[in-house]
Design a protein around this motif. Structure first.
Motif, PDB file in Angstrom:
ATOM      1  N   LYS A  20       0.811  -1.207   0.000  1.00  0.00           N
ATOM      2  CA  LYS A  20       0.000   0.000   0.000  1.00  0.00           C
ATOM      3  C   LYS A  20       0.847   1.260   0.000  1.00  0.00           C
ATOM      4  CE  LYS A  20      -4.343  -1.012   2.116  1.00  0.00           C
ATOM      5  NZ  LYS A  20      -5.072  -0.965   3.353  1.00  0.00           N
ATOM      6  N   GLY A  81      -7.402  15.714  13.432  1.00  0.00           N
ATOM      7  CA  GLY A  81      -7.617  15.290  14.811  1.00  0.00           C
ATOM      8  C   GLY A  81      -8.830  15.861  15.492  1.00  0.00           C
ATOM      9  N   GLY A  82      -9.745  16.463  14.766  1.00  0.00           N
ATOM     10  CA  GLY A  82     -10.998  16.910  15.361  1.00  0.00           C
ATOM     11  C   GLY A  82     -10.802  17.909  16.481  1.00  0.00           C
ATOM     12  N   PHE A 143      -3.780   9.116   6.334  1.00  0.00           N
ATOM     13  CA  PHE A 143      -4.092   8.027   7.276  1.00  0.00           C
ATOM     14  C   PHE A 143      -4.839   6.870   6.599  1.00  0.00           C
ATOM     15  CE2 PHE A 143      -6.995   6.763  11.019  1.00  0.00           C
ATOM     16  CZ  PHE A 143      -6.129   5.767  11.427  1.00  0.00           C
ATOM     17  N   SER A 144      -5.711   7.204   5.630  1.00  0.00           N
ATOM     18  CA  SER A 144      -6.510   6.154   4.979  1.00  0.00           C
ATOM     19  C   SER A 144      -5.655   5.104   4.272  1.00  0.00           C
ATOM     20  CB  SER A 144      -7.472   6.765   3.954  1.00  0.00           C
ATOM     21  OG  SER A 144      -8.400   7.596   4.601  1.00  0.00           O
ATOM     22  N   ARG A 147      -2.547   0.861   7.451  1.00  0.00           N
ATOM     23  CA  ARG A 147      -3.341  -0.239   7.990  1.00  0.00           C
ATOM     24  C   ARG A 147      -4.077   0.168   9.257  1.00  0.00           C
ATOM     25  NH1 ARG A 147      -3.177  -4.545  11.647  1.00  0.00           N
ATOM     26  NH2 ARG A 147      -3.953  -6.504  10.792  1.00  0.00           N
ATOM     27  N   ASP A 148      -3.370   0.789  10.178  1.00  0.00           N
ATOM     28  CA  ASP A 148      -4.014   1.205  11.423  1.00  0.00           C
ATOM     29  C   ASP A 148      -3.219   2.334  12.073  1.00  0.00           C
ATOM     30  OD1 ASP A 148      -1.808   0.037  12.653  1.00  0.00           O
ATOM     31  OD2 ASP A 148      -2.854  -1.821  13.084  1.00  0.00           O
ATOM     32  N   GLN A 149      -3.710   2.789  13.213  1.00  0.00           N
ATOM     33  CA  GLN A 149      -3.077   3.957  13.826  1.00  0.00           C
ATOM     34  C   GLN A 149      -1.687   3.662  14.383  1.00  0.00           C
ATOM     35  OE1 GLN A 149      -4.893   5.206  17.684  1.00  0.00           O
ATOM     36  NE2 GLN A 149      -6.552   3.904  17.017  1.00  0.00           N
TER      37      GLN A 149
ATOM     38  N   ASP B  95     -10.163  -7.331  12.771  1.00  0.00           N
ATOM     39  CA  ASP B  95     -10.183  -8.259  11.636  1.00  0.00           C
ATOM     40  C   ASP B  95     -11.560  -8.900  11.483  1.00  0.00           C
ATOM     41  OD1 ASP B  95      -7.454  -8.079  10.770  1.00  0.00           O
ATOM     42  OD2 ASP B  95      -6.891  -9.137  12.598  1.00  0.00           O
ATOM     43  N   GLU B 117     -10.920   1.165  14.669  1.00  0.00           N
ATOM     44  CA  GLU B 117     -10.862   0.957  13.226  1.00  0.00           C
ATOM     45  C   GLU B 117     -10.940  -0.529  12.887  1.00  0.00           C
ATOM     46  OE1 GLU B 117      -6.709   2.316  12.152  1.00  0.00           O
ATOM     47  OE2 GLU B 117      -6.602   2.159  14.308  1.00  0.00           O
ATOM     48  N   THR B 119      -9.378  -3.438   9.881  1.00  0.00           N
ATOM     49  CA  THR B 119      -8.114  -3.539   9.158  1.00  0.00           C
ATOM     50  C   THR B 119      -8.262  -3.491   7.646  1.00  0.00           C
ATOM     51  OG1 THR B 119      -8.301  -5.915   9.402  1.00  0.00           O
ATOM     52  CG2 THR B 119      -6.877  -4.777  10.956  1.00  0.00           C
ATOM     53  N   SER B 121      -9.731  -1.032   4.321  1.00  0.00           N
ATOM     54  CA  SER B 121     -10.344   0.237   3.947  1.00  0.00           C
ATOM     55  C   SER B 121     -11.184   0.018   2.702  1.00  0.00           C
ATOM     56  CB  SER B 121      -9.286   1.322   3.747  1.00  0.00           C
ATOM     57  OG  SER B 121      -8.320   0.889   2.839  1.00  0.00           O
ATOM     58  N   VAL B 129     -11.724   7.383  14.046  1.00  0.00           N
ATOM     59  CA  VAL B 129     -10.964   6.582  14.993  1.00  0.00           C
ATOM     60  C   VAL B 129     -10.410   7.467  16.099  1.00  0.00           C
ATOM     61  CG1 VAL B 129      -9.012   5.018  15.194  1.00  0.00           C
ATOM     62  CG2 VAL B 129     -10.307   5.102  13.064  1.00  0.00           C
ATOM     63  N   SER B 130     -10.598   7.031  17.325  1.00  0.00           N
ATOM     64  CA  SER B 130      -9.944   7.725  18.434  1.00  0.00           C
ATOM     65  C   SER B 130      -8.448   7.498  18.318  1.00  0.00           C
ATOM     66  CB  SER B 130     -10.391   7.162  19.775  1.00  0.00           C
ATOM     67  OG  SER B 130     -11.680   7.573  20.080  1.00  0.00           O
ATOM     68  N   ASN B 131      -7.686   8.575  18.398  1.00  0.00           N
ATOM     69  CA  ASN B 131      -6.234   8.429  18.303  1.00  0.00           C
ATOM     70  C   ASN B 131      -5.692   7.937  19.640  1.00  0.00           C
ATOM     71  OD1 ASN B 131      -3.564   8.532  17.618  1.00  0.00           O
ATOM     72  ND2 ASN B 131      -3.697  10.532  16.621  1.00  0.00           N
ATOM     73  N   ASN B 164      -7.348  -1.803  20.939  1.00  0.00           N
ATOM     74  CA  ASN B 164      -6.962  -0.636  21.721  1.00  0.00           C
ATOM     75  C   ASN B 164      -6.115  -0.975  22.943  1.00  0.00           C
ATOM     76  OD1 ASN B 164      -7.962   1.316  20.119  1.00  0.00           O
ATOM     77  ND2 ASN B 164      -9.914   1.525  21.180  1.00  0.00           N
ATOM     78  N   GLU B 289     -12.160   8.569   4.271  1.00  0.00           N
ATOM     79  CA  GLU B 289     -12.753   7.460   5.030  1.00  0.00           C
ATOM     80  C   GLU B 289     -12.205   7.412   6.454  1.00  0.00           C
ATOM     81  OE1 GLU B 289     -12.156   3.504   3.435  1.00  0.00           O
ATOM     82  OE2 GLU B 289     -12.496   2.617   5.399  1.00  0.00           O
ATOM     83  N   LYS B 290     -10.876   7.378   6.580  1.00  0.00           N
ATOM     84  CA  LYS B 290     -10.301   7.234   7.913  1.00  0.00           C
ATOM     85  C   LYS B 290      -9.952   8.597   8.493  1.00  0.00           C
ATOM     86  CE  LYS B 290      -7.912   3.499   9.026  1.00  0.00           C
ATOM     87  NZ  LYS B 290      -6.896   2.416   9.000  1.00  0.00           N
ATOM     88  N   LEU B 292      -8.716  10.493  12.056  1.00  0.00           N
ATOM     89  CA  LEU B 292      -8.213  10.328  13.419  1.00  0.00           C
ATOM     90  C   LEU B 292      -8.720  11.478  14.275  1.00  0.00           C
ATOM     91  CD1 LEU B 292      -4.421   9.417  13.555  1.00  0.00           C
ATOM     92  CD2 LEU B 292      -6.336   8.103  14.430  1.00  0.00           C
TER      93      LEU B 292
END
Lengths: 204, 313
Positions: A20, A81-82, A143-144, A147-149, B95, B117, B119, B121, B129-131, B164, B289-290, B292
């Motif tokens: 990716k 970050g809102g 970020f999209s 894979r994850d944060q 997942d 989130e 895994t 997209s 998503v909460s950071n 988390n 889409e994603k 934070l």
């Protein structure tokens, strides 16, 4: 045992999602950490030029922020970050180092840019660097596409590490005039900018 | 089977009750699926989403999956059968949830994820998503500062199946481990549970009476740990939590627990419903889409402003 397992897990995670991040890569690069690859491919080539182009002077930033953070942000910055997040700004400046503190792991230099002898901006020197301003200040890293944060956070950390890998040697800055370029995040108008510098040049 | 049938019936009833009286004005139903409301964090999420949905003219169908991916799957079937317009989801596994969200998508029902989130997209429309990593770093920095950058401490970790739990732990350690005088003497899971944290803390105290701090993966475990410390006459031990619950706020204001990290759960859920509404009406949310959302440190300086997972201005 736990950390080792965790580390192995991360390696698996990143090797799976590597495609990716980097679309054309040789076999050797595919085996390398995709985050490290991304940083080495983009830091000098894209991030630093983007910062140079966007950077506003610390003094300009300060007066704009005092007049209204959101206005300053929409004019010069980028928000992620809102509600909890702040405005990210590319900043540059020149001034005299009034404090150089390397006693903590989160070492800093404080710079007076307006000549009143007082600190106006704080430059992070590492090795502990706070925040993700370098990652968030441009639209380069979306970020999209991660894979994850955790992966996204690793990028933030890797950019910070790269940034402070070239800071001037311990004790070489106090009292000197420096010119810097970097990124900062501002959450409230009264806040002194904490800058992650990508370059600090000491005048002789 | 029995359970899912009952849910299906109640789902239909809900849909019907929304349909019949509000025929002219109801814009349809939005399903709100979260973990159990026993944890006030998830209740705040569901309440925030429901309030916004009602304000925008939707009926709501509020369901809980108790962090069980199979149950979540059944709830998705119910929501799909009820013909909801959108699903707001705090998912039961990064997942394991992908398939359920995809199933809804294939039936033309968009999902809007909050808090955690997944895994993949391109399956959900939004993932707000909460950071947690950033929040854990804030908590870790405050913990190190409160500890004076040194001393023995214990870590309470959340439920291992929950992404988390790992993210927060890593965020803590990426900060704390850079301080070589900070020594972790115990690291145990208490599965997000207050009662479990109480028991775990008691045994940690016996093994390590010299402990100076406890960093916890969430507020309910921090509450349990602090109760055990208080019972043992060890109110000197520094406790830091995560979530920003009213219980921990009250403890901070009384000088008990020292800090927590607020996830803006209520606001996040409302944002998800706003995006769902926009998507239903226009076919697009207009955002990535994603997304934070950053967390905010709460300590004695701002605890009084905290109310139901939101900071008052």
């Amino acid at each position: 045992m736990k950390p080792i397992l965790f580390a192995t897990g991360l390696v698996v995670v990143f090797s799976l999602s590597g495609c990716k991040l980097v679309k054309t890569e040789s076999a050797t690069e595919a085996a390398a950490d995709p985050i490290a690859t991304l940083v080495s491919k983009t830091f000098e080539a894209k991030l630093v030029p983007a910062l140079s182009e966007k950077a506003i002077d610390v003094a300009v930033l300060r007066s704009a922020v005092t007049a209204g953070l959101d206005d300053a942000g929409s004019k010069y910055g980028l928000r992620v970050g809102g509600a909890g997040g702040g405005w990210n700004f590319a900043v540059k400046g020149k001034g005299k180092v009034v404090v150089e503190n390397r006693d903590t792991k989160a070492a800093v230099a404080e710079v007076d840019v307006d000549g009143d002898g007082k600190s106006d901006v704080i430059l992070q020197l590492g090795p502990v660097v706070k925040g993700t301003a370098l990652r968030d200040v441009t639209p380069l890293y979306d970020f999209s596409t991660f894979r994850d944060q955790i992966e996204y956070a690793r990028l933030g950390r890797a950019l910070n590490d790269r940034a402070v890998s070239t800071v001037p040697a311990d004790g070489s800055m106090k009292g000197k005039t420096v010119q810097f370029l970097g990124a900062t995040v501002i959450r409230s108008a009264g806040e002194k900018p904490l800058v992650t510098p990508v370059s600090i040049e000491t005048a002789p | 089977m029995n359970i899912s049938r009952r849910l299906l019936v109640s789902a239909c009833a809900l849909a019907l009750s929304g349909f019949v009286p509000g025929f002219a004005m109801a814009a349809g139903t939005i399903a709100i699926i979260t973990p159990s409301h026993d944890n006030p964090f998830f209740k705040a999420e569901a309440d925030g989403a429901a309030a916004k949905a009602k304000a925008l003219g939707y009926e709501t169908m509020v369901l809980v999956h108790n962090d069980d991916a199979n149950k979540q799957n059944e709830l998705f079937d119910s929501a799909i059968a009820a013909g909801v317009k959108a699903i707001i989801l705090d998912n039961a596994g990064a997942d394991a949830s992908v398939a359920a969200v995809k199933k809804a998508k294939d039936k033309g029902i968009p999902s809007f994820l909050i808090d955690r989130e997944i895994t993949a997209s391109g399956v959900a429309v939004s993932q707000i998503v909460s950071n947690n990593y950033q929040g854990a770093q804030l908590g870790g920095e405050e913990f190190v500062k409160l500890m004076g950058e040194k001393g023995n401490y214990a870590e309470l970790v959340g439920k291992e199946s929950d992404t988390n739990a790992g993210i927060r732990s890593q965020g803590y350690h990426d900060v704390i481990d850079q301080y070589s005088s900070m020594k972790m003497v115990a690291r145990q899971t208490a599965n997000w549970s207050q009662t479990e944290a109480y028991t775990v803390m008691e045994s940690i105290l016996q093994a390590h009476p010299d402990i100076k701090g406890v960093i916890s993966g969430n507020d309910t475990m921090a509450m349990g740990a602090y109760a055990a410390l208080e019972a043992a006459g060890r109110k000197d031990v520094i406790v830091v939590g995560f979530d920003g619950s009213n219980d921990v706020r009250d403890s901070i204001l009384k000088g008990g627990i020292k800090a927590t990290v607020l996830q803006p759960a209520y606001q996040q859920a409302q944002l998800a419903v706003e995006q769902a509404d926009k998507f239903i009406k226009t076919g697009a949310t207009g955002v990535e889409e994603k997304q934070l959302m950053d967390c905010i440190l709460v300590n004695k300086d701002n605890a009084s402003k905290l109310e139901t997972f939101a900071l008052k201005p």
